[in-house]
Design a protein around this motif. Structure first.
Motif, PDB file in Angstrom:
ATOM      1  N   PHE A 130      17.345   4.428 -72.878  1.00  0.00           N
ATOM      2  CA  PHE A 130      17.703   4.736 -71.493  1.00  0.00           C
ATOM      3  C   PHE A 130      19.136   4.281 -71.238  1.00  0.00           C
ATOM      4  O   PHE A 130      19.372   3.242 -70.607  1.00  0.00           O
ATOM      5  N   TRP A 131      20.108   5.033 -71.756  1.00  0.00           N
ATOM      6  CA  TRP A 131      21.520   4.705 -71.563  1.00  0.00           C
ATOM      7  C   TRP A 131      21.975   5.287 -70.232  1.00  0.00           C
ATOM      8  O   TRP A 131      22.095   6.502 -70.068  1.00  0.00           O
ATOM      9  N   ALA A 132      22.232   4.412 -69.261  1.00  0.00           N
ATOM     10  CA  ALA A 132      22.405   4.814 -67.861  1.00  0.00           C
ATOM     11  C   ALA A 132      23.537   5.811 -67.650  1.00  0.00           C
ATOM     12  O   ALA A 132      23.375   6.808 -66.935  1.00  0.00           O
ATOM     13  N   TYR A 133      24.707   5.559 -68.238  1.00  0.00           N
ATOM     14  CA  TYR A 133      25.836   6.449 -67.983  1.00  0.00           C
ATOM     15  C   TYR A 133      25.625   7.819 -68.625  1.00  0.00           C
ATOM     16  O   TYR A 133      26.034   8.848 -68.066  1.00  0.00           O
ATOM     17  N   TYR A 134      25.003   7.866 -69.768  1.00  0.00           N
ATOM     18  CA  TYR A 134      24.676   9.163 -70.370  1.00  0.00           C
ATOM     19  C   TYR A 134      23.675   9.921 -69.507  1.00  0.00           C
ATOM     20  O   TYR A 134      23.815  11.132 -69.274  1.00  0.00           O
ATOM     21  N   LEU A 135      22.664   9.221 -69.038  1.00  0.00           N
ATOM     22  CA  LEU A 135      21.659   9.877 -68.201  1.00  0.00           C
ATOM     23  C   LEU A 135      22.275  10.392 -66.908  1.00  0.00           C
ATOM     24  O   LEU A 135      21.963  11.501 -66.450  1.00  0.00           O
ATOM     25  N   TYR A 166      18.916  -0.170 -63.226  1.00  0.00           N
ATOM     26  CA  TYR A 166      18.104   0.390 -64.301  1.00  0.00           C
ATOM     27  C   TYR A 166      17.142   1.449 -63.754  1.00  0.00           C
ATOM     28  O   TYR A 166      16.904   2.472 -64.398  1.00  0.00           O
ATOM     29  N   ARG A 167      16.598   1.204 -62.563  1.00  0.00           N
ATOM     30  CA  ARG A 167      15.726   2.201 -61.945  1.00  0.00           C
ATOM     31  C   ARG A 167      16.500   3.476 -61.625  1.00  0.00           C
ATOM     32  O   ARG A 167      15.986   4.584 -61.779  1.00  0.00           O
ATOM     33  N   ARG A 168      17.732   3.308 -61.190  1.00  0.00           N
ATOM     34  CA  ARG A 168      18.558   4.474 -60.886  1.00  0.00           C
ATOM     35  C   ARG A 168      18.758   5.336 -62.132  1.00  0.00           C
ATOM     36  O   ARG A 168      18.763   6.571 -62.061  1.00  0.00           O
ATOM     37  N   ALA A 169      18.905   4.694 -63.288  1.00  0.00           N
ATOM     38  CA  ALA A 169      19.052   5.446 -64.541  1.00  0.00           C
ATOM     39  C   ALA A 169      17.795   6.264 -64.823  1.00  0.00           C
ATOM     40  O   ALA A 169      17.879   7.443 -65.206  1.00  0.00           O
ATOM     41  N   LEU A 170      16.622   5.669 -64.634  1.00  0.00           N
ATOM     42  CA  LEU A 170      15.381   6.390 -64.889  1.00  0.00           C
ATOM     43  C   LEU A 170      15.246   7.611 -63.985  1.00  0.00           C
ATOM     44  O   LEU A 170      14.687   8.634 -64.395  1.00  0.00           O
ATOM     45  N   ARG A 171      15.758   7.516 -62.775  1.00  0.00           N
ATOM     46  CA  ARG A 171      15.621   8.635 -61.829  1.00  0.00           C
ATOM     47  C   ARG A 171      16.490   9.823 -62.209  1.00  0.00           C
ATOM     48  O   ARG A 171      16.373  10.892 -61.611  1.00  0.00           O
ATOM     49  N   SER A 172      17.363   9.651 -63.197  1.00  0.00           N
ATOM     50  CA  SER A 172      18.166  10.776 -63.686  1.00  0.00           C
ATOM     51  C   SER A 172      17.392  11.646 -64.670  1.00  0.00           C
ATOM     52  O   SER A 172      17.858  12.723 -65.041  1.00  0.00           O
TER      53      SER A 172
END
Length: 409
Positions: A130-135, A166-172
């Motif tokens: 779960f790489w946030a910036y990529y997502l 981290y939750r914001r990343a999952l929502r992508s």
């Protein structure tokens, strides 16, 4: 918080690489070389399907999807990226992908540049990646993005009060194809409902390996007409229990495949089975093996083919580091035993619930469980069938995900 943690981590990797750390050096160099590989592999119109795996284990979970895509849409380009050298260095020549490279380190500008260069038609992140910036970059570009074979626990940072970024990343992520219902419930607790329980795509690969495995004449002759306990990836504590069982159950034959293959360890194993006829796989014949009591596997890469000769399987490591690959044995529809260090393996827990796998904590439990299975053929068959059915159910996960995400209309 995420930015600080990842920036610090990648800085430490670069420093380690400067000081000669082999794994760090491979990761840094691979990250830098990825750009040229992408440019050489794809044109602006290709729009490949992108699969990302941390390492080799995650790759095996994504592999059934990639290979079905290649079979059914042979003109579709595929990009495969890894984070760890233990995945990339083994699979860098994987011919089902048009490009295999490291994933450049996650940072806002770098991730946007990568997504703009690849222009993927869809992206699949396997299990824990779960790489946030990529997502976020994929989300902004409108790229359908899927999490495959993911599994969540309530103690993970996503479900903590301070886990907002981290939750914001999952929502992508467009949709989660998770391994169990608990993961769906945990995602629901933070407002994510685009989730399906699909199981573990790795099971499809296990079934494929079983179906393509060639016979082993030496093991076949050794097992013929006998009850056989196939013991995979064993360590000394396992071997102590197994040799004690063998001493009092001389009608049962054992195939022992140690986790560490060395002359010292092989000699130690032979010594434990004093009074039983032991042969080494690389130094025997099918005729000699047919007369032996214990077949010791003194080489690597045979274990997944050996379990077919089992009446019952035993997985090593449960009295130490952790158990070995449960599906690799269960796919042959055999009962499986292992020691107590098995709690982090979802498939082990589920197979125990289905009474297809059995945890043993000491010599008495090992002896009693094996005696029960070997004397009660109805119980033996029922446990084996439950094991096989679980794997076959899971093997359909890859097909279900493919149908939901990539099937052409």
């Amino acid at each position: 918080m995420y930015r600080l943690i990842t920036a610090t981590y990648f800085l430490c990797l670069r420093l380690a690489a400067l000081f000669g750390h082999k794994k760090a050096r491979l990761m840094v160099r691979g990250s830098e070389e990825a750009w040229a590989k992408i440019a050489a592999a794809f044109t602006a119109d290709d729009q490949p399907v992108w699969f990302h795996a941390a390492s080799l284990g995650e790759f095996e979970q994504g592999r059934p999807l990639m290979e079905r895509l290649r079979r059914e849409q042979p003109t579709r380009k595929i990009l495969l990226t890894f984070f760890s050298p233990s995945g990339y260095e083994v699979m860098k020549d994987y011919d089902m992908a048009d490009c295999v490279c490291y994933l450049p380190f996650d940072a806002p500008r770098r991730s946007r540049r990568f997504v703009e260069a690849v222009r993927p038609a869809a992206a699949f992140f396997i299990k824990y990646e779960f790489w946030a910036y990529y997502l976020q970059a994929l989300h902004k570009q409108g790229v359908p993005t899927y999490s495959v074979s993911s599994i969540f626990r309530k103690d993970q940072i996503f479900f903590r009060p301070w886990g907002h970024s981290y939750r914001r990343a999952l929502r992508s992520i467009t949709h989660f194809f998770v391994q169990n219902e608990e993961s769906c419930q945990l995602l629901g607790s933070i407002g994510i409902t685009a989730c399906s329980v699909a199981g573990d795509t790795r099971f499809a690969r296990v079934v494929q390996i079983r179906n393509e495995a060639e016979p082993l004449p030496i093991a076949e002759q050794f097992a013929a007409g006998h009850d056989v306990l196939v013991c995979g990836s064993t360590w000394p504590p396992d071997e102590a229990l197994l040799s004690s069982f063998a001493a009092s159950h001389r009608d049962v034959r054992l195939i022992v495949a140690p986790h560490v293959v060395s002359e010292e360890h092989i000699e130690q194993i032979v010594g434990r089975f004093e009074g039983r006829t032991c042969v080494r796989y690389t130094k025997t014949s099918a005729e000699a093996a047919a007369q032996a009591d214990v077949l010791i596997i003194d080489c690597y890469r045979l274990l997944s083919r050996l379990y077919r000769y089992a009446t019952v399987c035993y997985l090593g490591g449960g009295f130490g580091v952790s158990i070995h690959n449960v599906p690799e044995a269960a796919v042959y529809a055999r009962p499986v035993l292992f020691g107590p260090n098995n709690k982090k393996f979802l498939e082990a827990q589920e197979l125990m619930r289905r009474k297809a796998c059995f945890e043993v904590n000491n010599q008495e439990e090992l002896n009693a469980t094996l005696e029960h299975l070997l004397t009660d053929r109805t119980a033996l068959h029922k446990a084996g069938q439950a094991a096989g059915a679980y794997i076959e159910e899971g093997a359909r996960a890859a097909d279900a995900i493919y149908e939901a995400t990539m099937k052409e209309e």
